[in-house]
Design a protein around this motif. Structure first.
Motif, PDB file in Angstrom:
ATOM      1  N   TYR A 426       0.825  -1.206   0.000  1.00 34.81           N
ATOM      2  CA  TYR A 426       0.000   0.000   0.000  1.00 34.81           C
ATOM      3  C   TYR A 426       0.863   1.262   0.000  1.00 34.81           C
ATOM      4  N   ASN A 430       1.830   1.894  -3.762  1.00 34.13           N
ATOM      5  CA  ASN A 430       0.572   2.622  -3.968  1.00 34.13           C
ATOM      6  C   ASN A 430      -0.538   1.702  -4.472  1.00 34.13           C
ATOM      7  N   ASP A 432      -3.867   0.298  -3.835  1.00 35.56           N
ATOM      8  CA  ASP A 432      -5.083   0.397  -3.036  1.00 35.56           C
ATOM      9  C   ASP A 432      -5.724  -0.971  -2.808  1.00 35.56           C
ATOM     10  N   GLU A 433      -5.424  -1.921  -3.686  1.00 36.24           N
ATOM     11  CA  GLU A 433      -5.994  -3.261  -3.530  1.00 36.24           C
ATOM     12  C   GLU A 433      -5.536  -3.933  -2.239  1.00 36.24           C
ATOM     13  N   LEU A 435      -5.586  -2.576   0.708  1.00 30.76           N
ATOM     14  CA  LEU A 435      -6.280  -2.056   1.885  1.00 30.76           C
ATOM     15  C   LEU A 435      -7.098  -3.097   2.640  1.00 30.76           C
ATOM     16  N   GLU A 455      -3.951   6.515   5.600  1.00 33.56           N
ATOM     17  CA  GLU A 455      -3.928   7.469   4.493  1.00 33.56           C
ATOM     18  C   GLU A 455      -2.659   8.303   4.551  1.00 33.56           C
TER      19      GLU A 455
END
Length: 456
Positions: A426, A430, A432-433, A435, A455
């Motif tokens: 993450y 980067n 997002d999958e 999360l 975040e």
């Protein structure tokens, strides 16, 4: 009653006794007549790759069937994605962090010299950093011999085994040095998939650079370059090509200062190698904007002091090091804090409740029946000396003293590997999958869990 693990102090005394009894342990490597497979130091003063070549080890002499080796208990070879990748050069950027990654893994060894700092013993010259690197390798690398655990001790494996035996390690645990890892020495890097994020690892007090090799290989299989160093003088021993350097009690007061400088130096070094690697391995292969760090015990403490001073580090994982969420909140980096509920080395540390009280960019977890050594290879490699009563076998509760069984090491590795991979995926890739895997407690029976914010 469970016999507690041997203490670092007692083990160090046994090591020193071994030095006195078996002279030459701190002499040149070519005096190690017991290890006929070892070679002299490479002519290149900056690296010693040739000293760890698995060509030096006859694989027929290793621990035979892979099913009998400890590494198969941590990461099953059948879980690797080698058969899935085949000759296809394209691999999806996201891969399930709960599974072994899509890349085969290579490893290399370097001896880096920091000319600006003296070594642990100034008479030895500038500071010398023995460093292992794991990285994604080509599909063809699956045909190469896998590195033995004992290869990490080249050229001093036999002498180190002797010392462990003197300290009380049984023969069946000494035989674990013949277990195979999941990586191949000097395998070609997967150049078509780079550049890769890079993660720097700091080991615990009186530990070793390969104390977390399964996690390092797991991350490399997911597309990371992972760098782990022996903090010379604070490592229990450092197996340099020309000498065996033991833990130095006298330098303990400055160990943290040295450790922080080691980590900064390594980031500088691999930034330079990314620009121009004389061997052509890492040139253009490192994403220098995606730098992570991971530390266990004193290594975690090292991160707490180093990361706030080094803005290059984007994300850090602290394992069993008593990080204060309010303290790490002062940094720009994102943090994962991993604690053991029954840690007999550092005692009580509850980052989950502390994180809830001090919101920051923190993922905190407390593995309830884990000990200090749950986060390392100790339970698979040599639990009699490291981990018995503090992560391996049976222990006694902090609250009330009742006897209990520590968490199955395989479950501990599943937790550690999957969450650390999701965390770095993450923050460094980067993705997002990641999360759902990062923010969900998939082990409610085994751990407490708190996420205040992930975040950026």
């Amino acid at each position: 009653m469970t016999r507690p693990a041997i203490t670092p102090f007692l083990f160090a005394m046994l090591v020193l006794a071994g030095v006195a009894a078996f002279g030459g342990l701190t002499a040149c490597g070519d005096d190690d007549d017991d290890n006929e497979a070892s070679t002299a130091a490479d002519d290149d003063d900056d690296t010693s790759d040739d000293d760890t070549s698995d060509d030096d080890t006859d694989d027929d002499d290793t621990a035979g069937d892979d099913d009998d080796t400890g590494d198969d208990d941590t990461v099953d070879d059948d879980d690797t994605a080698d058969d899935d990748t085949g000759d296809d050069d394209t691999i999806d950027e996201y891969f399930d962090p709960k599974e072994w990654g899509p890349y085969p893994v290579g490893n290399r060894r370097y001896v880096f010299i920091d000319e600006d700092r003296p070594d642990d013993r100034p008479s030895d010259g500038p500071r010398t950093l023995l460093t292992d690197v794991w990285y994604p390798a080509t599909d063809e690398s699956t045909d190469l011999p896998r590195t033995r655990v004992g290869d990490f001790l080249t050229p001093w494996e036999n002498k180190v085994s002797l010392l462990f035996g003197l300290a009380g390690a049984p023969d069946d645990e000494l035989a674990n040095f013949d277990n195979l890892t999941h990586s191949a020495f000097e395998a070609p890097i997967r150049a078509d998939a780079g550049p890769f994020p890079i993660v720097f690892v700091s080991h615990g007090n009186m530990s070793l650079r390969f104390a977390h090799w399964t996690l390092c290989e797991y991350l490399a299989s997911h597309g990371y370059v992972v760098v782990s160093v022996d903090h010379i003088g604070n490592a229990i021993f450092v197996t340099l090509p020309d000498r065996l350097v033991l833990f130095n009690f006298l330098h303990y007061p400055v160990a943290l200062i040295n450790r922080k400088a080691d980590m900064r130096f390594l980031v500088d070094t691999f930034t330079a190698l990314n620009d121009d690697d004389p061997d052509g391995v890492f040139t253009g292969m490192i994403d220098t904007d995606a730098v992570g760090a991971l530390g266990h015990s004193f290594g975690g403490r090292t991160l707490i002091d180093w990361v706030p001073e080094d803005e290059r580090v984007v994300a850090a994982v602290d394992m069993a090091a008593m990080a204060d969420p309010a303290e790490v909140a002062k940094t720009d980096a994102s943090w994962m804090l991993m604690a053991a509920g029954e840690d007999n080395t550092i005692g009580e540390w509850h980052p989950v409740s502390a994180t809830a009280e001090n919101p920051a960019k923190v993922v905190a977890m407390e593995i309830l029946d884990a000990g200090h050594y749950t986060f390392s290879e100790a339970c698979y490699l040599m639990p009699t000396l490291f981990g018995d009563g503090d992560g391996c076998g049976t222990g006694h509760r902090h609250d009330g003293g009742a006897e209990f069984e520590y968490l199955d090491p395989a479950v501990g590795f599943d937790i550690m590997n999957s969450y650390v991979t999701a965390f770095f995926g993450y923050h460094l890739k980067n993705q997002d999958e990641m999360l759902p895997d990062l923010t969900t407690n998939r082990y409610p029976e085994e751990m407490l869990f708190e996420v205040t914010s992930v975040e950026d």
